[in-house]
Write an enzyme that holds these catalytic residues in place. Structure first.
Site, PDB file in Angstrom:
ATOM      1  N   ARG A 236       0.857  -1.184   0.000  1.00  0.00           N
ATOM      2  CA  ARG A 236       0.000   0.000   0.000  1.00  0.00           C
ATOM      3  C   ARG A 236       0.891   1.231   0.000  1.00  0.00           C
ATOM      4  NH1 ARG A 236      -3.697  -2.523  -1.430  1.00  0.00           N
ATOM      5  NH2 ARG A 236      -5.698  -2.875  -0.416  1.00  0.00           N
ATOM      6  N   HIS A 284      -1.297   0.776  -9.477  1.00  0.00           N
ATOM      7  CA  HIS A 284      -1.990  -0.095  -8.515  1.00  0.00           C
ATOM      8  C   HIS A 284      -2.769  -1.213  -9.223  1.00  0.00           C
ATOM      9  CE1 HIS A 284      -4.071  -0.429  -4.328  1.00  0.00           C
ATOM     10  NE2 HIS A 284      -3.927  -1.606  -4.920  1.00  0.00           N
TER      11      HIS A 284
HETATM   12  P1  NAP Z   1      -1.591 -11.529   4.799  1.00  0.00           P
HETATM   13  O1  NAP Z   1      -1.788 -12.923   4.329  1.00  0.00           O
HETATM   14  O2  NAP Z   1      -2.460 -11.006   5.887  1.00  0.00           O
HETATM   15  O3  NAP Z   1      -0.055 -11.375   5.197  1.00  0.00           O
HETATM   16  C1  NAP Z   1       0.448 -10.236   5.819  1.00  0.00           C
HETATM   17  C2  NAP Z   1       1.877 -10.497   6.255  1.00  0.00           C
HETATM   18  O4  NAP Z   1       2.419  -9.301   6.807  1.00  0.00           O
HETATM   19  C3  NAP Z   1       1.960 -11.570   7.358  1.00  0.00           C
HETATM   20  O5  NAP Z   1       3.084 -12.381   7.150  1.00  0.00           O
HETATM   21  C4  NAP Z   1       2.149 -10.729   8.620  1.00  0.00           C
HETATM   22  O6  NAP Z   1       2.856 -11.374   9.667  1.00  0.00           O
HETATM   23  C5  NAP Z   1       2.980  -9.585   8.076  1.00  0.00           C
HETATM   24  N1  NAP Z   1       2.880  -8.418   8.960  1.00  0.00           N
HETATM   25  C6  NAP Z   1       1.791  -7.698   9.285  1.00  0.00           C
HETATM   26  N2  NAP Z   1       2.095  -6.725  10.156  1.00  0.00           N
HETATM   27  C7  NAP Z   1       3.419  -6.844  10.392  1.00  0.00           C
HETATM   28  C8  NAP Z   1       4.331  -6.141  11.222  1.00  0.00           C
HETATM   29  N3  NAP Z   1       3.948  -5.116  12.005  1.00  0.00           N
HETATM   30  N4  NAP Z   1       5.629  -6.546  11.223  1.00  0.00           N
HETATM   31  C9  NAP Z   1       6.038  -7.590  10.474  1.00  0.00           C
HETATM   32  N5  NAP Z   1       5.204  -8.308   9.666  1.00  0.00           N
HETATM   33  C10 NAP Z   1       3.920  -7.934   9.630  1.00  0.00           C
HETATM   34  O7  NAP Z   1      -1.777 -10.489   3.582  1.00  0.00           O
HETATM   35  P2  NAP Z   1      -1.617 -10.784   2.013  1.00  0.00           P
HETATM   36  O8  NAP Z   1      -2.816 -11.448   1.465  1.00  0.00           O
HETATM   37  O9  NAP Z   1      -0.305 -11.440   1.793  1.00  0.00           O
HETATM   38  O10 NAP Z   1      -1.611  -9.292   1.445  1.00  0.00           O
HETATM   39  C11 NAP Z   1      -0.663  -8.339   1.854  1.00  0.00           C
HETATM   40  C12 NAP Z   1      -1.034  -6.944   1.343  1.00  0.00           C
HETATM   41  O11 NAP Z   1      -0.835  -6.852  -0.062  1.00  0.00           O
HETATM   42  C13 NAP Z   1      -2.500  -6.556   1.512  1.00  0.00           C
HETATM   43  O12 NAP Z   1      -2.788  -6.134   2.832  1.00  0.00           O
HETATM   44  C14 NAP Z   1      -2.653  -5.428   0.506  1.00  0.00           C
HETATM   45  O13 NAP Z   1      -2.389  -4.182   1.112  1.00  0.00           O
HETATM   46  C15 NAP Z   1      -1.577  -5.724  -0.534  1.00  0.00           C
HETATM   47  N6  NAP Z   1      -2.143  -6.038  -1.869  1.00  0.00           N
HETATM   48  C16 NAP Z   1      -1.821  -5.234  -2.919  1.00  0.00           C
HETATM   49  C17 NAP Z   1      -2.313  -5.529  -4.173  1.00  0.00           C
HETATM   50  C18 NAP Z   1      -1.923  -4.707  -5.368  1.00  0.00           C
HETATM   51  O14 NAP Z   1      -2.507  -4.885  -6.444  1.00  0.00           O
HETATM   52  N7  NAP Z   1      -0.955  -3.835  -5.253  1.00  0.00           N
HETATM   53  C19 NAP Z   1      -3.131  -6.644  -4.365  1.00  0.00           C
HETATM   54  C20 NAP Z   1      -3.440  -7.438  -3.261  1.00  0.00           C
HETATM   55  C21 NAP Z   1      -2.938  -7.133  -2.002  1.00  0.00           C
HETATM   56  P3  NAP Z   1       2.256 -12.685  10.384  1.00  0.00           P
HETATM   57  O15 NAP Z   1       2.348 -13.777   9.356  1.00  0.00           O
HETATM   58  O16 NAP Z   1       3.143 -12.908  11.526  1.00  0.00           O
HETATM   59  O17 NAP Z   1       0.831 -12.352  10.746  1.00  0.00           O
HETATM   60  C1  GLV Z   2      -5.644  -4.707  -3.866  1.00  0.00           C
HETATM   61  O1  GLV Z   2      -4.979  -3.732  -3.693  1.00  0.00           O
HETATM   62  C2  GLV Z   2      -6.067  -5.596  -2.828  1.00  0.00           C
HETATM   63  O2  GLV Z   2      -5.900  -5.260  -1.659  1.00  0.00           O
HETATM   64  O3  GLV Z   2      -6.592  -6.678  -3.166  1.00  0.00           O
END
Ligand code: NAP
Ligand code: GLV
Length: 321
Positions: A236, A284
């Site tokens: 983000r 994005h």
């Molecule tokens: P997720 O499965 O919830 O994984 C989040 C990871 O971040 C987990 O490993 C978590 O640790 C770690 N984390 C959270 N807070 C932390 C902190 N304070 N210090 C260290 N590690 C921390 O999320 P995801 O599905 O992988 O998605 C991640 C992000 O990608 C989303 O929240 C979104 O903002 C972004 N995204 C962007 C797009 C785009 O098109 N650009 C698309 C989809 C998603 P733990 O494992 O220990 O909980």
């Molecule tokens: C896109 O940014 C998502 O959070 O899925």
């Protein structure tokens, strides 16, 4: 009485992401459940049991007193977490292979782009310059992934399979085959000291806001053939201090950046990122949620919920992700 309605609240979006497309897809998978695109003055808010939303305005969901589940139409829930009047019902985020695979493609593409010196090669082509530079092996570089969740873990595996050394950092302790894992604030500096290409796939929370800042960039490893380290942010925009990124690119602390997300979106026309020679910019769309896939995912979850089974991928509101 018929089935409780599914209300759809989708702000913004491209042609493929239009509210009408979402409504059509939900209509196909929801059987005889009414699917209502908001705003709809004819809708009785009491009939709404489920809401599928993307960036609703703060307060927009508060009117639905019989709401049972909120489905976020993406992986990141930071926009919803900012709504203090969000109804206290389970909030489900997207975690499906379709989205994960798209993000893996983005991360692999951008890591390879910097590893294979593509910006230099494209510029060479533009000026008709035959000046090859040695292409080193993937194993010469360590990619550090911030966030080892659904998206980070998949990208880490794909990069490992290509031969990169991969390290990862998460909030809680993890053991992942083939990846050196660090966690928490205690493990952060050691993680950064190994990292030549930093990939950020963290959620935006109060703890992670502006985590990509100058102090972090100065701790990255500079001893690989890349020289100055590279940052790739597809999490983000709020995770990055944009003034720090620009200054670090300009003074050589960073060699390059791939950015998909920004503090202000759409990125303003006068942002220096647009024309910066060391920035590879995308709007994005690293990993779009696809209406075909996600409407089926939501319908499956509603069926589970109504059968008394546990919902999947429920957000922990205390952690904020
Ligand atoms: P997720 O499965 O919830 O994984 C989040 C990871 O971040 C987990 O490993 C978590 O640790 C770690 N984390 C959270 N807070 C932390 C902190 N304070 N210090 C260290 N590690 C921390 O999320 P995801 O599905 O992988 O998605 C991640 C992000 O990608 C989303 O929240 C979104 O903002 C972004 N995204 C962007 C797009 C785009 O098109 N650009 C698309 C989809 C998603 P733990 O494992 O220990 O909980
Ligand atoms: C896109 O940014 C998502 O959070 O899925």
């Amino acid at each position: 009485m018929g089935k409780g309605a599914l209300a759809l609240l989708v702000h913004g979006g491209t042609e493929n992401w239009s509210p009408q497309r979402w409504k059509a897809r939900f209509g196909e998978v929801c059987g005889d459940r009414p699917v209502v695109l908001l705003p709809d003055p004819a809708l009785d808010p009491a009939e709404v049991h489920y809401a599928a939303v993307w960036k609703p305005k703060p307060g927009e969901l508060a009117a639905f007193k019989n709401l049972r589940v909120i489905f976020n139409l993406g992986a990141g829930v930071d926009a919803l977490m900012a709504d203090r009047s969000l109804p206290d019902v389970p909030l489900v985020r997207v975690a499906v292979d379709d989205l994960t695979d798209r993000m893996t493609e983005y991360v692999v593409l951008h890591v390879l782009m910097h590893h294979r010196q593509e910006p230099y090669l494209r510029e060479s082509q533009r000026v008709r310059r035959w000046a090859p530079k040695y292409q080193w092996a993937a194993s010469a570089l360590t990619v550090g992934i911030m966030g080892l969740g659904t998206l980070g873990a998949a990208s880490a595996h794909a990069l490992g399979a290509l031969g990169f050394r991969v390290v990862g950092w998460s909030r809680s302790e993890k053991q992942v085959v083939g990846i050196r894992c660090f966690h928490g604030s205690d493990g952060f500096d050691a993680f950064l000291r190994e990292t030549n290409i930093l990939v950020c796939l963290l959620p935006l929370t109060p703890e992670t806001r502006h985590i990509l800042n100058r102090g972090v960039f100065t701790k990255l490893n500079r001893t690989s053939p890349l020289g100055a380290p590279v940052v790739i942010n597809a999490g983000r925009g709020g995770l990055q201090n944009e003034a720090d990124i620009l200054r670090a690119l300009d003074d050589g602390t960073l060699g390059a950046a791939s950015l998909d997300v920004y503090e202000t979106e759409p990125l303003p026309g006068d942002s220096p990122f647009w024309s910066h020679p060391k920035v590879v910019l995308t709007p994005h769309n690293a990993a779009d949620t696809d209406a075909d896939e996600i409407s089926k995912y939501v319908a499956r979850q509603i069926a589970r919920f109504e059968a008394g089974e546990a919902l999947e991928n429920v957000v922990d509101r205390t952690r904020g992700y």
